[in-house]
Design a protein around this motif. Structure first.
Motif, PDB file in Angstrom:
ATOM      1  N   LYS A  12       0.813  -1.203  -0.055  1.00 14.14           N
ATOM      2  CA  LYS A  12       0.016   0.204   0.118  1.00 14.14           C
ATOM      3  C   LYS A  12       0.997   1.313  -0.018  1.00 14.14           C
ATOM      4  CE  LYS A  12      -4.115  -1.971   2.238  1.00 14.14           C
ATOM      5  NZ  LYS A  12      -4.981  -2.187   3.191  1.00 14.14           N
ATOM      6  N   LEU A  13       0.440   2.284  -0.699  1.00 14.15           N
ATOM      7  CA  LEU A  13       1.059   3.571  -0.739  1.00 14.15           C
ATOM      8  C   LEU A  13       1.642   4.046   0.543  1.00 14.15           C
ATOM      9  CD1 LEU A  13       2.241   5.717  -2.702  1.00 14.15           C
ATOM     10  CD2 LEU A  13      -0.083   6.973  -2.568  1.00 14.15           C
ATOM     11  N   ASP A  14       0.850   4.239   1.623  1.00 15.58           N
ATOM     12  CA  ASP A  14       1.122   4.611   2.771  1.00 15.58           C
ATOM     13  C   ASP A  14       2.593   3.696   3.214  1.00 15.58           C
ATOM     14  OD1 ASP A  14      -0.375   2.950   3.534  1.00 15.58           O
ATOM     15  OD2 ASP A  14      -1.044   3.852   5.275  1.00 15.58           O
ATOM     16  N   GLN A  15       2.530   2.422   2.951  1.00 10.86           N
ATOM     17  CA  GLN A  15       3.438   1.640   3.730  1.00 10.86           C
ATOM     18  C   GLN A  15       4.737   1.903   2.874  1.00 10.86           C
ATOM     19  OE1 GLN A  15       1.205  -2.043   3.478  1.00 10.86           O
ATOM     20  NE2 GLN A  15       0.532  -1.780   5.566  1.00 10.86           N
ATOM     21  N   LEU A  16       4.591   2.112   1.515  1.00 13.18           N
ATOM     22  CA  LEU A  16       5.716   2.182   0.764  1.00 13.18           C
ATOM     23  C   LEU A  16       6.470   3.365   1.209  1.00 13.18           C
ATOM     24  CD1 LEU A  16       7.169   1.304  -1.837  1.00 13.18           C
ATOM     25  CD2 LEU A  16       5.893   3.027  -2.891  1.00 13.18           C
ATOM     26  N   LEU A  17       5.673   4.494   1.339  1.00 17.72           N
ATOM     27  CA  LEU A  17       6.479   5.718   1.930  1.00 17.72           C
ATOM     28  C   LEU A  17       7.283   5.640   2.952  1.00 17.72           C
ATOM     29  CD1 LEU A  17       3.686   8.265   0.942  1.00 17.72           C
ATOM     30  CD2 LEU A  17       5.870   7.842  -0.583  1.00 17.72           C
ATOM     31  N   LYS A  18       6.695   4.857   4.122  1.00 19.96           N
ATOM     32  CA  LYS A  18       7.504   4.542   5.212  1.00 19.96           C
ATOM     33  C   LYS A  18       8.598   3.605   4.954  1.00 19.96           C
ATOM     34  CE  LYS A  18       3.949   3.247   7.647  1.00 19.96           C
ATOM     35  NZ  LYS A  18       3.117   2.731   8.752  1.00 19.96           N
ATOM     36  N   TRP A  19       8.623   2.529   3.924  1.00 23.09           N
ATOM     37  CA  TRP A  19       9.407   1.657   3.878  1.00 23.09           C
ATOM     38  C   TRP A  19      10.603   2.263   3.326  1.00 23.09           C
ATOM     39  CZ3 TRP A  19      11.025  -3.237   4.492  1.00 23.09           C
ATOM     40  CH2 TRP A  19      11.691  -3.867   3.585  1.00 23.09           C
ATOM     41  N   ALA A  20      10.362   3.167   2.326  1.00 25.84           N
ATOM     42  CA  ALA A  20      11.237   3.905   1.629  1.00 25.84           C
ATOM     43  C   ALA A  20      11.906   5.005   2.380  1.00 25.84           C
ATOM     44  CB  ALA A  20      10.920   4.394   0.249  1.00 25.84           C
ATOM     45  N   ASN A  21      11.535   5.295   3.527  1.00 25.17           N
ATOM     46  CA  ASN A  21      11.967   6.244   4.487  1.00 25.17           C
ATOM     47  C   ASN A  21      11.616   7.506   3.665  1.00 25.17           C
ATOM     48  OD1 ASN A  21      13.315   4.750   6.422  1.00 25.17           O
ATOM     49  ND2 ASN A  21      14.976   4.278   5.128  1.00 25.17           N
ATOM     50  N   ILE A  22      10.603   7.843   3.183  1.00 26.03           N
ATOM     51  CA  ILE A  22      10.091   9.068   2.712  1.00 26.03           C
ATOM     52  C   ILE A  22       9.460   9.649   3.712  1.00 26.03           C
ATOM     53  CG2 ILE A  22       8.761  10.305   0.824  1.00 26.03           C
ATOM     54  CD1 ILE A  22       9.506   7.895  -0.980  1.00 26.03           C
ATOM     55  N   ALA A  23       8.597   8.849   4.491  1.00 24.18           N
ATOM     56  CA  ALA A  23       7.665   9.417   5.573  1.00 24.18           C
ATOM     57  C   ALA A  23       8.199   8.687   6.983  1.00 24.18           C
ATOM     58  CB  ALA A  23       6.326   9.011   5.315  1.00 24.18           C
ATOM     59  N   ASP A  24       8.357   9.406   7.817  1.00 23.92           N
ATOM     60  CA  ASP A  24       8.751   8.795   9.130  1.00 23.92           C
ATOM     61  C   ASP A  24       7.844   8.204   9.984  1.00 23.92           C
ATOM     62  OD1 ASP A  24       7.767  11.030   9.929  1.00 23.92           O
ATOM     63  OD2 ASP A  24       9.709  11.718  10.999  1.00 23.92           O
ATOM     64  N   SER A  25       6.492   8.586   9.464  1.00 24.75           N
ATOM     65  CA  SER A  25       5.356   7.876  10.313  1.00 24.75           C
ATOM     66  C   SER A  25       4.240   8.008   9.460  1.00 24.75           C
ATOM     67  CB  SER A  25       4.986   8.920  11.446  1.00 24.75           C
ATOM     68  OG  SER A  25       4.343  10.090  11.112  1.00 24.75           O
ATOM     69  N   ALA A  27       1.244   8.782  10.016  1.00 19.40           N
ATOM     70  CA  ALA A  27       0.450  10.189  10.013  1.00 19.40           C
ATOM     71  C   ALA A  27       1.201  11.230   8.880  1.00 19.40           C
ATOM     72  CB  ALA A  27       0.593  10.732  11.436  1.00 19.40           C
ATOM     73  N   PHE A  28       2.541  11.200   8.764  1.00 14.09           N
ATOM     74  CA  PHE A  28       3.319  12.080   7.577  1.00 14.09           C
ATOM     75  C   PHE A  28       2.981  11.544   6.477  1.00 14.09           C
ATOM     76  CE2 PHE A  28       6.756  13.551   5.363  1.00 14.09           C
ATOM     77  CZ  PHE A  28       6.657  14.907   5.393  1.00 14.09           C
ATOM     78  N   ALA A  29       2.916  10.258   6.224  1.00 16.01           N
ATOM     79  CA  ALA A  29       2.735   9.635   4.901  1.00 16.01           C
ATOM     80  C   ALA A  29       1.233   9.952   4.617  1.00 16.01           C
ATOM     81  CB  ALA A  29       2.736   8.044   5.009  1.00 16.01           C
ATOM     82  N   LYS A  30       0.266   9.882   5.337  1.00 16.27           N
ATOM     83  CA  LYS A  30      -1.212  10.423   5.020  1.00 16.27           C
ATOM     84  C   LYS A  30      -1.273  11.745   4.684  1.00 16.27           C
ATOM     85  CE  LYS A  30      -5.635  10.756   7.360  1.00 16.27           C
ATOM     86  NZ  LYS A  30      -6.648  10.377   8.506  1.00 16.27           N
ATOM     87  N   LEU A  31      -0.384  12.519   5.375  1.00 14.23           N
ATOM     88  CA  LEU A  31      -0.535  14.133   5.194  1.00 14.23           C
ATOM     89  C   LEU A  31       0.085  14.402   3.703  1.00 14.23           C
ATOM     90  CD1 LEU A  31      -0.749  17.035   6.077  1.00 14.23           C
ATOM     91  CD2 LEU A  31       1.440  16.821   6.817  1.00 14.23           C
ATOM     92  N   ILE A  32       1.061  13.696   3.163  1.00 12.85           N
ATOM     93  CA  ILE A  32       1.664  14.168   1.961  1.00 12.85           C
ATOM     94  C   ILE A  32       0.862  13.751   0.890  1.00 12.85           C
ATOM     95  CG2 ILE A  32       4.167  14.517   2.958  1.00 12.85           C
ATOM     96  CD1 ILE A  32       4.840  11.782   1.793  1.00 12.85           C
ATOM     97  N   ILE A  33       0.050  12.483   1.190  1.00  8.65           N
ATOM     98  CA  ILE A  33      -0.765  11.940   0.092  1.00  8.65           C
ATOM     99  C   ILE A  33      -1.919  12.698  -0.138  1.00  8.65           C
ATOM    100  CG2 ILE A  33      -2.303  10.063  -0.465  1.00  8.65           C
ATOM    101  CD1 ILE A  33      -0.013   8.341   0.975  1.00  8.65           C
ATOM    102  N   GLN A  34      -2.593  13.238   1.144  1.00  6.94           N
ATOM    103  CA  GLN A  34      -3.792  13.910   0.937  1.00  6.94           C
ATOM    104  C   GLN A  34      -3.673  15.167   0.323  1.00  6.94           C
ATOM    105  OE1 GLN A  34      -5.581  13.393   4.937  1.00  6.94           O
ATOM    106  NE2 GLN A  34      -6.648  11.716   4.120  1.00  6.94           N
ATOM    107  N   ASN A  35      -2.379  15.812   0.584  1.00 14.51           N
ATOM    108  CA  ASN A  35      -1.992  17.071   0.094  1.00 14.51           C
ATOM    109  C   ASN A  35      -1.796  17.016  -1.550  1.00 14.51           C
ATOM    110  OD1 ASN A  35      -2.180  18.555   2.700  1.00 14.51           O
ATOM    111  ND2 ASN A  35       0.146  18.505   2.818  1.00 14.51           N
ATOM    112  N   GLY A  36      -1.948  15.779  -2.011  1.00 18.85           N
ATOM    113  CA  GLY A  36      -1.769  15.952  -3.357  1.00 18.85           C
ATOM    114  C   GLY A  36      -0.057  15.847  -3.949  1.00 18.85           C
ATOM    115  N   ASP A  37       0.820  15.421  -3.146  1.00 15.77           N
ATOM    116  CA  ASP A  37       2.155  15.428  -3.064  1.00 15.77           C
ATOM    117  C   ASP A  37       2.856  14.154  -4.013  1.00 15.77           C
ATOM    118  OD1 ASP A  37       2.504  18.219  -2.433  1.00 15.77           O
ATOM    119  OD2 ASP A  37       2.746  17.479  -0.452  1.00 15.77           O
ATOM    120  N   VAL A  38       1.736  13.212  -4.128  1.00 14.69           N
ATOM    121  CA  VAL A  38       2.435  12.055  -4.484  1.00 14.69           C
ATOM    122  C   VAL A  38       1.585  11.475  -5.763  1.00 14.69           C
ATOM    123  CG1 VAL A  38       2.669   9.583  -4.066  1.00 14.69           C
ATOM    124  CG2 VAL A  38       2.897  11.231  -2.254  1.00 14.69           C
ATOM    125  N   LYS A  39       2.446  11.206  -6.730  1.00 13.26           N
ATOM    126  CA  LYS A  39       2.008  10.550  -8.137  1.00 13.26           C
ATOM    127  C   LYS A  39       2.361   9.324  -8.229  1.00 13.26           C
ATOM    128  CE  LYS A  39       2.137  15.114 -10.841  1.00 13.26           C
ATOM    129  NZ  LYS A  39       2.700  15.600 -12.069  1.00 13.26           N
TER     130      LYS A  39
END
Length: 69
Positions: A12-25, A27-39
């Motif tokens: 799942k996208l949020d898990q991938l962002l954490k796995w790749a150390n793009i998001a440290d939590s 909650a942060f993964a959710k925030l950058i996704i909902q802000n439209g910062d991820v394609k």
């Protein structure tokens, strides 16, 4: 472009962002996704549960591009 290795059929996208150390939590993964910062494959994705498969290209504003392998 960096590569991110996964060892499952998909992740799942949020898990991938954490796995790749793009998001440290989650909650942060959710925030950058909902802000439209991820394609995913060139399209903005607003769902953190989006399934990401090998071969997909992830772009994160301010971070760069990643290919899932």
């Amino acid at each position: 472009m960096q590569e991110i290795n996964i060892h499952t059929e998909y992740i799942k996208l949020d898990q991938l962002l954490k796995w790749a150390n793009i998001a440290d939590s989650g909650a942060f993964a959710k925030l950058i996704i909902q802000n439209g910062d991820v394609k995913v494959n060139g399209e903005v994705v607003l769902s953190r549960g989006k399934k990401i498969y090998k071969g997909d290209i992830i772009e994160v504003n301010g971070v760069g591009s990643f290919k899932v392998v």
